[in-house]
Design an enzyme around this catalytic site. Structure first.
Site, PDB file in Angstrom:
ATOM      1  N   CYS A  19       0.985  -1.308  -0.028  1.00  0.00           N
ATOM      2  CA  CYS A  19      -0.185   0.044   0.211  1.00  0.00           C
ATOM      3  C   CYS A  19       0.873   1.143  -0.001  1.00  0.00           C
ATOM      4  CB  CYS A  19      -1.034   0.019   1.169  1.00  0.00           C
ATOM      5  SG  CYS A  19      -0.287   0.147   2.765  1.00  0.00           S
ATOM      6  N   CYS A  22       3.519   1.685   2.855  1.00  0.00           N
ATOM      7  CA  CYS A  22       4.833   1.111   2.505  1.00  0.00           C
ATOM      8  C   CYS A  22       5.577   1.967   1.891  1.00  0.00           C
ATOM      9  CB  CYS A  22       4.492  -0.209   1.962  1.00  0.00           C
ATOM     10  SG  CYS A  22       3.533  -1.534   2.603  1.00  0.00           S
ATOM     11  N   ASP A 417      -8.607  13.214 -28.856  1.00  0.00           N
ATOM     12  CA  ASP A 417      -7.556  13.328 -30.049  1.00  0.00           C
ATOM     13  C   ASP A 417      -8.453  13.167 -31.156  1.00  0.00           C
ATOM     14  OD1 ASP A 417      -5.161  12.736 -31.541  1.00  0.00           O
ATOM     15  OD2 ASP A 417      -5.871  10.767 -31.758  1.00  0.00           O
ATOM     16  N   ASP A 614      -5.929   7.000 -29.387  1.00  0.00           N
ATOM     17  CA  ASP A 614      -5.785   5.479 -29.950  1.00  0.00           C
ATOM     18  C   ASP A 614      -4.614   5.374 -30.480  1.00  0.00           C
ATOM     19  OD1 ASP A 614      -6.068   7.129 -32.276  1.00  0.00           O
ATOM     20  OD2 ASP A 614      -6.536   5.496 -33.430  1.00  0.00           O
ATOM     21  N   ASP A 618      -0.373   9.029 -28.417  1.00  0.00           N
ATOM     22  CA  ASP A 618      -1.165   9.405 -27.398  1.00  0.00           C
ATOM     23  C   ASP A 618      -0.976   8.854 -26.060  1.00  0.00           C
ATOM     24  OD1 ASP A 618      -2.893  11.156 -29.047  1.00  0.00           O
ATOM     25  OD2 ASP A 618      -3.896   9.178 -29.615  1.00  0.00           O
TER      26      ASP A 618
END
Length: 724
Positions: A19, A22, A417, A614, A618
């Site tokens: 977590c 830590c 985009d 896509d 990007d």
């Protein structure tokens, strides 16, 4: 004046973190060392450490991490942490727990029907014990680290609750007390939480694999010009200033600048623009982009870690790791709840010893611990996520994790985009404009005949339009491609040309440039066609807007999400597409690093930013955003980087994802309320002796049933954009 001390840096791969607490503990331990500046990345499981040269050794840094209770090793420069081993280990742990927990489904069904101990107690003990101490060992380790760091996280909550249920049930079984037992509660919670941990590790593994595939786009061989001849050498041996040659169709090995030759390059991985970019002397070229039809001779300017491609890989890795882990409400509550329950149980024990009997004290203290057992809390988030994410998958939306869910629902701005996201991502003929007296079919026939000899993306668009019109073009004679300009040849024995307006104008053919005003403003590419010294007309090519894009933008606005287009394309094209889609704000000509920087600036202003794209270009922006979306038709890197993958090429699904995420987050909050309301009401009753362990156990079970039933209600959700 003393010169500043030299500083060394090292990257450490960390193991054993469960977590954010830590990560904070490791960072604090390293920063206690003289002159050390450490930054621990929990998501990437790495630590970037700067330390004084000669003052601290790498071995000392690793030993400090190990003394804090974790493990560390030096991460070689340019390599990525492999999460595959952790993913596989968690899968084995989950399957082990699931197999041993499965028989408890019979016990739970019996309890629902009013029958207890359907399974013999000795069998329940035999099944639950290995789940508790083998599968649950990681939670004991995590709880120990958290407590050493002065915190009480979810591991503490799980370890405490399941241990109480197991220990009480074991005493009842071995002593033959005849009370109810709660073996199934601890086993089910451990199995479900391990499932969630495995899903998280799988997501991390996919990310590291995506980055490796991105780095693998660079060719391994470069053709270097030495002593008047061309020699093939490994790309690692290329140095800045070396002259290299790139043949037609090959990928570029490094970044450089063109010395000789003319061609076009497919740079969609960098800019997202599907149209090839003309390259001639003085133009910049980039590693892993694809050369077109001409031979290029270039001088290397960026090699190794200095290429644009390597920069994108670093951006994705850093942005992925920079996502602050969401501090779950359960963790925040457990920091107070766990110590409070222990205090209440001890006070109950002491009070009843003082004013009652030891037997009463034990029964009532156990009742406090049983009613406080956070089994329902362990189910609150995973059940809502499992139902909601499963419902999303049926609707064609693959959601990576709970962080993506929370941010999708809270998103206030979405950056979209253009190429391949708002648009189809491939050139198509938008219009055919014949010159006066020229039939449209004749213009298409000549254009298609010339394009029969070309592999250019624009050629495929022209040929597709001709095929749709029923035209069967012949092969051109004396065909030749003129790099960056167009093509020429003989059609029916007549000299013909196709290409840019300037290429046709070289023939002295009169051209009415007034016709070009409209297409230029709309962002369309103009292809001029001439034959026999006469202009035949123009073919206008564009990347068409997806049919559902405008509707998607409208729905997102209705949900209160601001929509902005961000594109590497030129201003005119971007604004033309934005007008069609109903988007008001446009950011054009933006490179990958600048996209990520733009998102970072918005996030610093307090905006919850989403990004939809896509392409490879990007990927840094997708990783930098609070929540990211990509289409299944996108690149593998984009899919593996994005938080939500839309299996339908329909941006309206983003609005569906926002709606569903808000519903799931609402269910999680409702579940947390249901998980705690029994504790809030039951703990005081148990402490005052008004609730025995049997009734406490029934209330605990009822809270779990309430949570699961509430989560199952998500199964009735349906997407507004269609789908199942």
């Amino acid at each position: 004046m003393n010169a500043p001390a030299a500083t060394d840096t090292v990257e450490l791969a960390l193991e054993g973190m469960t977590c954010a607490a830590c990560a904070a503990r490791i960072e604090k331990s390293l920063n206690r060392l003289d002159g050390v500046r450490a930054s621990v990345n929990f998501a990437a499981e790495t630590a970037q450490v700067a330390f004084p040269h000669g003052g601290v050794t790498v071995e000392k840094l690793v030993d400090t991490v190990r003394r804090a209770g974790y493990d560390a090793r030096v991460q070689e420069a340019g390599t990525l942490v492999d999460h595959g081993a952790e993913r596989d280990r968690l899968l084995r742990q989950f399957l082990f727990a699931a197999v041993l927990t499965a028989p408890f489904l019979v016990e739970m069904a019996g309890m629902a029907a009013g029958r207890h101990h359907v399974l013999p107690l000795w069998l329940q003990l035999a099944l639950a014990t290995p789940v508790q101490f083998v599968s649950g060992a990681r939670f004991y380790r995590g709880a120990w680290h958290a407590l050493r760091g002065g915190a009480a996280n979810m591991d503490v909550l799980i370890a405490l609750g399941t241990t109480i249920a197991w220990a009480y049930s074991t005493v009842v079984t071995l002593a033959g007390l005849g009370h109810d037992v709660y073996f199934e509660s601890g086993a089910v919670v451990i199995a479900l939480v391990l499932l969630g941990k495995w899903l998280e590790a799988r997501a991390k593994a996919r990310t590291s694999e995506a980055l490796r595939s991105l780095a693998g786009l660079q060719p391994s061989i470069a053709r270097i010009e030495t002593g008047g001849r061309v020699e093939e050498v490994p790309v690692e041996r290329v140095k800045p200033g070396d002259v290299f040659v790139v043949r037609p169709g090959d990928s570029l090995p490094v970044d450089g600048v063109v010395l000789d030759g003319e061609s076009s390059a497919n740079e969609s991985m960098l800019t997202g623009e599907s149209m090839p970019v003309t390259k001639r002397a003085g133009a910049k070229v980039f590693a892993a982009t694809v050369n077109g039809e001409g031979l290029l001779r270039c001088r290397a300017t960026g090699v190794g870690r200095d290429t644009m491609l390597a920069g994108i890989v670093r951006l994705v890795a850093l942005a992925q790791g920079s996502k602050a882990p969401v501090q779950q409400l359960a963790d925040r509550v457990s920091a107070v709840f766990v110590p409070a329950v222990i205090v209440v149980a001890l006070v109950t024990l002491g009070g009843w010893i003082a004013f009652g009997t030891v037997e009463q004290a034990l029964i009532h203290a156990v009742a406090v611990l049983v009613i406080a057992c956070p089994c329902a809390l362990g189910l609150a988030t995973p059940t809502a996520l499992m139902v909601g994410i499963g419902r999303a998958a049926k609707a064609g939306m693959l959601i990576r994790n709970a962080v993506a869910l929370e941010h999708a629902g809270a998103m206030t701005e979405l950056l979209l985009d253009k190429t391949g996201t708002l648009t189809e991502g491939r050139p198509s003929v938008a219009a055919v404009v014949p010159a006066a007296g020229i039939p449209e079919r004749e213009l298409l026939r000549v254009a298609a005949t010339l394009e029969r000899g070309s592999e250019h993306p624009l050629a495929r668009a022209v040929l597709a339009r001709a095929e749709a019109a029923g035209i069967q073009p012949a092969l051109p004679q004396d065909f030749r491609a003129v790099a960056g300009k167009g093509v020429a040849g003989l059609v029916d024995g007549v000299p013909a040309r196709l290409g840019s307006v300037d290429f046709i104008a070289e023939l002295g053919v009169p051209i009415d440039r007034a016709v070009l005003g409209g297409p230029g403003e709309s962002g369309q590419t103009v292809i001029a066609v001439a034959a026999g010294g006469r202009l035949l007309g123009f073919v206008l090519v564009a990347d068409a807007l997806r049919a559902t894009s405008a509707g998607a933008v409208a729905r997102l606005k209705a949900l209160g999400v601001k929509v902005t287009m961000i594109s590497g394309d030129r201003e005119a094209t971007a604004r033309a597409v934005a007008r069609q889609a109903g988007i008001d704000e446009v950011l054009a000509g933006v490179l990958p690093a600048d996209k990520a920087a733009e998102i970072g600036a918005r996030k610093r202003n307090g905006t919850i930013v989403g990004m939809a794209g896509d392409g490879i270009n990007d990927a840094p922006a997708l990783a930098a955003a609070d929540v990211s979306f990509t289409l299944a038709a996108g690149t593998g890197v984009a899919i593996d980087t994005a938080d939500v993958t839309l299996m339908r090429d329909d941006l309206r699904a983003i609005a569906d994802a926002v709606d569903l995420s808000r519903r799931i987050v609402a269910k999680v909050r409702q579940n947390l309320f249901l998980a705690f309301i029994y504790n809030v009401l039951g703990i005081p009753l148990a402490a005052f002796g008004l609730l025995n362990p049997v009734i406490a156990g029934a209330a605990m079970a009822l809270s779990s049933v309430s949570v699961v039933t509430n989560s199952l209600a998500l199964g009735r959700w349906r997407p507004a954009a269609g789908g199942k």
